[in-house]
Design an enzyme around this catalytic site. Structure first.
Site, PDB file in Angstrom:
ATOM      1  N   ARG A 194      39.867  45.464  50.792  1.00 17.65           N
ATOM      2  CA  ARG A 194      41.079  46.146  51.260  1.00 17.65           C
ATOM      3  C   ARG A 194      41.727  45.420  52.456  1.00 17.65           C
ATOM      4  O   ARG A 194      42.290  46.021  53.359  1.00 17.65           O
ATOM      5  CB  ARG A 194      40.780  47.604  51.578  1.00 17.65           C
ATOM      6  CG  ARG A 194      40.259  48.351  50.347  1.00 17.65           C
ATOM      7  CD  ARG A 194      39.991  49.808  50.583  1.00 17.65           C
ATOM      8  NE  ARG A 194      41.186  50.608  50.766  1.00 17.65           N
ATOM      9  CZ  ARG A 194      41.990  51.060  49.812  1.00 17.65           C
ATOM     10  NH1 ARG A 194      41.751  50.754  48.554  1.00 17.65           N
ATOM     11  NH2 ARG A 194      43.024  51.805  50.089  1.00 17.65           N
ATOM     12  N   SER A 238      46.273  49.734  44.117  1.00 21.85           N
ATOM     13  CA  SER A 238      47.157  48.576  44.246  1.00 21.85           C
ATOM     14  C   SER A 238      47.653  48.192  42.858  1.00 21.85           C
ATOM     15  O   SER A 238      47.053  48.547  41.855  1.00 21.85           O
ATOM     16  CB  SER A 238      46.406  47.397  44.871  1.00 21.85           C
ATOM     17  OG  SER A 238      45.963  47.729  46.169  1.00 21.85           O
ATOM     18  N   LEU A 260      41.276  44.097  42.185  1.00 17.84           N
ATOM     19  CA  LEU A 260      42.499  44.653  42.744  1.00 17.84           C
ATOM     20  C   LEU A 260      42.282  46.152  42.777  1.00 17.84           C
ATOM     21  O   LEU A 260      42.054  46.765  41.735  1.00 17.84           O
ATOM     22  CB  LEU A 260      43.709  44.278  41.871  1.00 17.84           C
ATOM     23  CG  LEU A 260      45.085  44.628  42.403  1.00 17.84           C
ATOM     24  CD1 LEU A 260      45.364  43.907  43.719  1.00 17.84           C
ATOM     25  CD2 LEU A 260      46.160  44.264  41.386  1.00 17.84           C
ATOM     26  N   ASP A 261      42.296  46.741  43.954  1.00 12.24           N
ATOM     27  CA  ASP A 261      41.984  48.161  44.101  1.00 12.24           C
ATOM     28  C   ASP A 261      42.770  49.028  43.128  1.00 12.24           C
ATOM     29  O   ASP A 261      43.877  48.686  42.725  1.00 12.24           O
ATOM     30  CB  ASP A 261      42.293  48.632  45.526  1.00 12.24           C
ATOM     31  CG  ASP A 261      41.437  47.961  46.567  1.00 12.24           C
ATOM     32  OD1 ASP A 261      40.297  47.581  46.247  1.00 12.24           O
ATOM     33  OD2 ASP A 261      41.912  47.812  47.702  1.00 12.24           O
ATOM     34  N   MET A 262      42.185  50.181  42.821  1.00 10.25           N
ATOM     35  CA  MET A 262      42.819  51.128  41.913  1.00 10.25           C
ATOM     36  C   MET A 262      44.205  51.541  42.414  1.00 10.25           C
ATOM     37  O   MET A 262      45.129  51.732  41.628  1.00 10.25           O
ATOM     38  CB  MET A 262      41.918  52.358  41.757  1.00 10.25           C
ATOM     39  CG  MET A 262      42.319  53.263  40.644  1.00 10.25           C
ATOM     40  SD  MET A 262      41.033  54.467  40.305  1.00 10.25           S
ATOM     41  CE  MET A 262      41.817  55.918  40.943  1.00 10.25           C
TER      42      MET A 262
END
Length: 183
Positions: free
Chosen positions: A144, A49, A45-47
């Site tokens: 993403r 998000s 999970l992206d930084m």
């Protein structure tokens, strides 16, 4: 018995236990929140998000959760810039062309503003540009992907919260909190 950790990852936290960029100022990582040995993220999970991350000590379970071949649904609450149109929602539902190919069809609906924890830093507010929330469920996991999908249909993502993966959700988990279950 395998363990599964449900973690509500805050915005700005690296989705890993160490920061490989230690030369720069240290950034918060999973190790700032999770002190359980031998559990590993099942997916990322992206930084920038927020929301549900699953971690486990079982390799088979980790693969079943994160491998796109299993098509495990991932539901996101997405705040987008602008008032999302029916045309944009229809495009999300049928698959969106991206540079790496057309996405699988998603479930996409407008939703009321969710009752979420405040984000730090807050999402920028612009008086002249409306925003709205959508619920988006995908069954693949490209880099993403949700952000690229909403941008491709003309509504850039302002805030992205993963609410659920398969049958597991954030219900009852506050920001930065975790729950351990045996599966």
């Amino acid at each position: 018995m395998p363990r599964l950790v449900l973690f509500n990852k805050p915005y700005g936290v690296l989705p890993q236990f160490t920061d490989k960029n230690m030369a720069a100022s240290p950034r918060p990582t999973l190790s700032d929140y999770i002190q359980i040995d031998r559990v590993y993220p099942a997916g990322r999970l992206d930084m920038d998000s927020e929301g549900l991350m699953l971690l486990t000590d079982d390799g088979r379970l980790q693969a079943r959760i994160s491998d796109p071949r299993f098509k495990m649904p991932k539901r996101y609450l997405v705040q987008v810039e602008g008032a999302v149109t029916d045309v944009a929602l229809a495009a999300l539902r049928s698959g969106v062309p991206l540079k790496d190919g057309i996405t699988r069809p998603a479930e996409a609906d407008r939703v009321a503003d969710p009752d979420l924890w405040p984000r730090d830093p807050p999402v920028r507010f612009r008086k002249t540009v409306p925003d709205c929330w959508i619920s988006l469920t995908i069954r693949e996991g490209r880099n993403r992907q949700v952000r690229r999908m909403t941008a491709a249909v003309g509504f850039p993502t302002l805030r992205l919260v993963r609410w659920s993966i398969g049958d597991w959700s954030l219900d009852g988990l506050g920001q930065g909190q975790m729950r351990v279950i045996e599966v």
